[in-house]
Structures are given as structure tokens and as C-alpha cells.
Design a protein around this motif. Structure first.
Motif, PDB file in Angstrom:
ATOM      1  N   SER A   1     -55.172  51.383  61.480  1.00 17.70           N
ATOM      2  CA  SER A   1     -54.658  50.503  62.513  1.00 17.70           C
ATOM      3  C   SER A   1     -54.977  49.054  62.164  1.00 17.70           C
ATOM      4  CB  SER A   1     -55.282  50.872  63.855  1.00 17.70           C
ATOM      5  OG  SER A   1     -54.842  49.999  64.843  1.00 17.70           O
ATOM      6  N   GLN A   2     -53.933  48.297  61.867  1.00 19.84           N
ATOM      7  CA  GLN A   2     -54.099  46.882  61.578  1.00 19.84           C
ATOM      8  C   GLN A   2     -53.286  46.089  62.581  1.00 19.84           C
ATOM      9  OE1 GLN A   2     -52.857  46.575  57.461  1.00 19.84           O
ATOM     10  NE2 GLN A   2     -54.964  46.735  56.784  1.00 19.84           N
ATOM     11  N   GLU A   3     -53.718  44.873  62.810  1.00 16.67           N
ATOM     12  CA  GLU A   3     -53.027  44.020  63.760  1.00 16.67           C
ATOM     13  C   GLU A   3     -52.107  43.073  62.987  1.00 16.67           C
ATOM     14  OE1 GLU A   3     -54.083  41.259  67.617  1.00 16.67           O
ATOM     15  OE2 GLU A   3     -55.676  41.977  66.316  1.00 16.67           O
ATOM     16  N   TYR A   4     -50.818  43.113  63.307  1.00 19.63           N
ATOM     17  CA  TYR A   4     -49.822  42.282  62.648  1.00 19.63           C
ATOM     18  C   TYR A   4     -49.430  41.139  63.575  1.00 19.63           C
ATOM     19  CZ  TYR A   4     -49.490  46.488  59.824  1.00 19.63           C
ATOM     20  OH  TYR A   4     -49.795  47.575  59.037  1.00 19.63           O
ATOM     21  N   LEU A   5     -49.365  39.928  63.020  1.00 23.99           N
ATOM     22  CA  LEU A   5     -49.054  38.742  63.806  1.00 23.99           C
ATOM     23  C   LEU A   5     -47.857  38.002  63.225  1.00 23.99           C
ATOM     24  CD1 LEU A   5     -52.673  37.261  64.043  1.00 23.99           C
ATOM     25  CD2 LEU A   5     -51.541  38.707  65.717  1.00 23.99           C
ATOM     26  N   THR A   6     -47.054  37.421  64.097  1.00 22.52           N
ATOM     27  CA  THR A   6     -45.997  36.528  63.644  1.00 22.52           C
ATOM     28  C   THR A   6     -46.641  35.194  63.272  1.00 22.52           C
ATOM     29  OG1 THR A   6     -45.609  35.633  65.848  1.00 22.52           O
ATOM     30  CG2 THR A   6     -44.324  37.597  65.217  1.00 22.52           C
TER      31      THR A   6
ATOM     32  N   VAL B   1     -52.559  29.703  50.008  1.00 26.74           N
ATOM     33  CA  VAL B   1     -53.790  30.307  50.521  1.00 26.74           C
ATOM     34  C   VAL B   1     -53.508  31.708  51.046  1.00 26.74           C
ATOM     35  CG1 VAL B   1     -55.622  30.087  52.244  1.00 26.74           C
ATOM     36  CG2 VAL B   1     -54.751  28.053  51.096  1.00 26.74           C
ATOM     37  N   LEU B   2     -52.434  31.831  51.796  1.00 24.13           N
ATOM     38  CA  LEU B   2     -52.015  33.125  52.332  1.00 24.13           C
ATOM     39  C   LEU B   2     -50.978  33.715  51.390  1.00 24.13           C
ATOM     40  CD1 LEU B   2     -51.653  32.005  56.052  1.00 24.13           C
ATOM     41  CD2 LEU B   2     -53.595  33.164  54.986  1.00 24.13           C
ATOM     42  N   LEU B   3     -51.328  34.804  50.753  1.00 18.58           N
ATOM     43  CA  LEU B   3     -50.508  35.357  49.683  1.00 18.58           C
ATOM     44  C   LEU B   3     -49.748  36.608  50.132  1.00 18.58           C
ATOM     45  CD1 LEU B   3     -53.193  35.032  46.890  1.00 18.58           C
ATOM     46  CD2 LEU B   3     -51.367  33.426  47.448  1.00 18.58           C
ATOM     47  N   GLU B   4     -48.490  36.684  49.682  1.00 18.85           N
ATOM     48  CA  GLU B   4     -47.667  37.845  50.007  1.00 18.85           C
ATOM     49  C   GLU B   4     -48.250  39.089  49.348  1.00 18.85           C
ATOM     50  OE1 GLU B   4     -43.015  39.203  50.319  1.00 18.85           O
ATOM     51  OE2 GLU B   4     -43.497  37.394  49.209  1.00 18.85           O
ATOM     52  N   GLY B   5     -48.306  40.165  50.090  1.00 23.32           N
ATOM     53  CA  GLY B   5     -48.874  41.410  49.588  1.00 23.32           C
ATOM     54  C   GLY B   5     -50.357  41.545  49.897  1.00 23.32           C
ATOM     55  N   ILE B   6     -51.008  40.438  50.219  1.00 25.38           N
ATOM     56  CA  ILE B   6     -52.427  40.471  50.589  1.00 25.38           C
ATOM     57  C   ILE B   6     -52.574  40.091  52.064  1.00 25.38           C
ATOM     58  CG2 ILE B   6     -54.711  39.453  50.195  1.00 25.38           C
ATOM     59  CD1 ILE B   6     -53.826  39.027  47.273  1.00 25.38           C
ATOM     60  N   HIS B   7     -52.086  38.911  52.424  1.00 30.78           N
ATOM     61  CA  HIS B   7     -52.226  38.405  53.785  1.00 30.78           C
ATOM     62  C   HIS B   7     -50.992  38.626  54.645  1.00 30.78           C
ATOM     63  CE1 HIS B   7     -54.961  35.899  51.280  1.00 30.78           C
ATOM     64  NE2 HIS B   7     -55.796  36.289  52.221  1.00 30.78           N
TER      65      HIS B   7
ATOM     66  N   TYR C   1     -48.162  38.714  59.437  1.00 26.49           N
ATOM     67  CA  TYR C   1     -49.466  38.479  58.832  1.00 26.49           C
ATOM     68  C   TYR C   1     -50.420  39.586  59.237  1.00 26.49           C
ATOM     69  CZ  TYR C   1     -47.752  33.886  57.634  1.00 26.49           C
ATOM     70  OH  TYR C   1     -47.007  32.872  57.108  1.00 26.49           O
ATOM     71  N   ILE C   2     -51.270  40.005  58.331  1.00 24.97           N
ATOM     72  CA  ILE C   2     -52.274  41.034  58.585  1.00 24.97           C
ATOM     73  C   ILE C   2     -53.539  40.308  59.017  1.00 24.97           C
ATOM     74  CG2 ILE C   2     -53.551  42.983  57.632  1.00 24.97           C
ATOM     75  CD1 ILE C   2     -51.266  43.086  55.457  1.00 24.97           C
ATOM     76  N   TRP C   3     -53.843  40.364  60.312  1.00 25.89           N
ATOM     77  CA  TRP C   3     -54.925  39.575  60.879  1.00 25.89           C
ATOM     78  C   TRP C   3     -56.269  39.862  60.210  1.00 25.89           C
ATOM     79  CZ3 TRP C   3     -56.509  35.370  62.593  1.00 25.89           C
ATOM     80  CH2 TRP C   3     -57.735  35.239  63.232  1.00 25.89           C
TER      81      TRP C   3
END
Length: 78
Positions: free
Chosen positions: A2-7, A30-36, A48-50
Motif C-alpha cells: 500500500s503506497q500513497e499516490y499524489l498528484t 530531483v524527482l526521477l521517473e520510475g523512482i519518485h 508521485y509516490i509519497w
């Protein structure tokens, strides 16, 4: 799992940054696709993966990371 996804707007409220700053300066430097963040179903929308964002904010604040600043605001992690 369970991860929290944010716009982008929700992330901006949480970290107290302007939406435009996230889109223009933080995303892909700083925020990278596939990681963040990721694009569900290959679309344009970004989620975004909080937990990843929060973890990296605290990790970078508590340790010195070798990074060379680049002209357009990005960094080179060499």
C-alpha cells in the motif's frame, strides 16, 4: 503493498512548494521517473509516490550528497 499516490497539486501542498516549481525545477532533476513518480497506463498524468519522495527528502537533508550543480538548475550525481 500500500503506497500513497499524489498528484502534482497534492504534492505541492504537502511539501509547501509551488506546483510550477515542482513541474519545472524538481521533476526530472530531483524527482526521477520510475523512482519518485510514474505515469499510470502510459498516459500524461503523473502520480508521485509519497513514501519515496518523503524518504529522499529526509535522506538528503541528513547526509551530504556529492552533486555538481548544472546551469539550468539540475545536478549531476557523479
Amino acid at each position: 503493498m500500500s503506497q500513497e499516490y499524489l498528484t502534482t497539486e497534492e504534492l505541492a501542498q504537502r511539501i509547501k512548494y509551488d506546483v510550477r516549481t515542482i513541474r519545472e525545477r524538481l521533476k526530472d532533476s530531483v524527482l526521477l521517473e520510475g523512482i519518485h513518480y510514474f505515469r499510470p497506463f502510459g498516459g500524461r498524468k503523473i502520480l508521485y509516490i509519497w513514501e519515496k519522495v518523503e524518504q529522499d527528502m529526509f535522506d538528503q537533508a541528513s547526509s551530504t550528497v556529492f552533486a555538481v550543480p548544472m546551469a539550468r538548475g539540475g545536478v549531476c550525481r557523479g
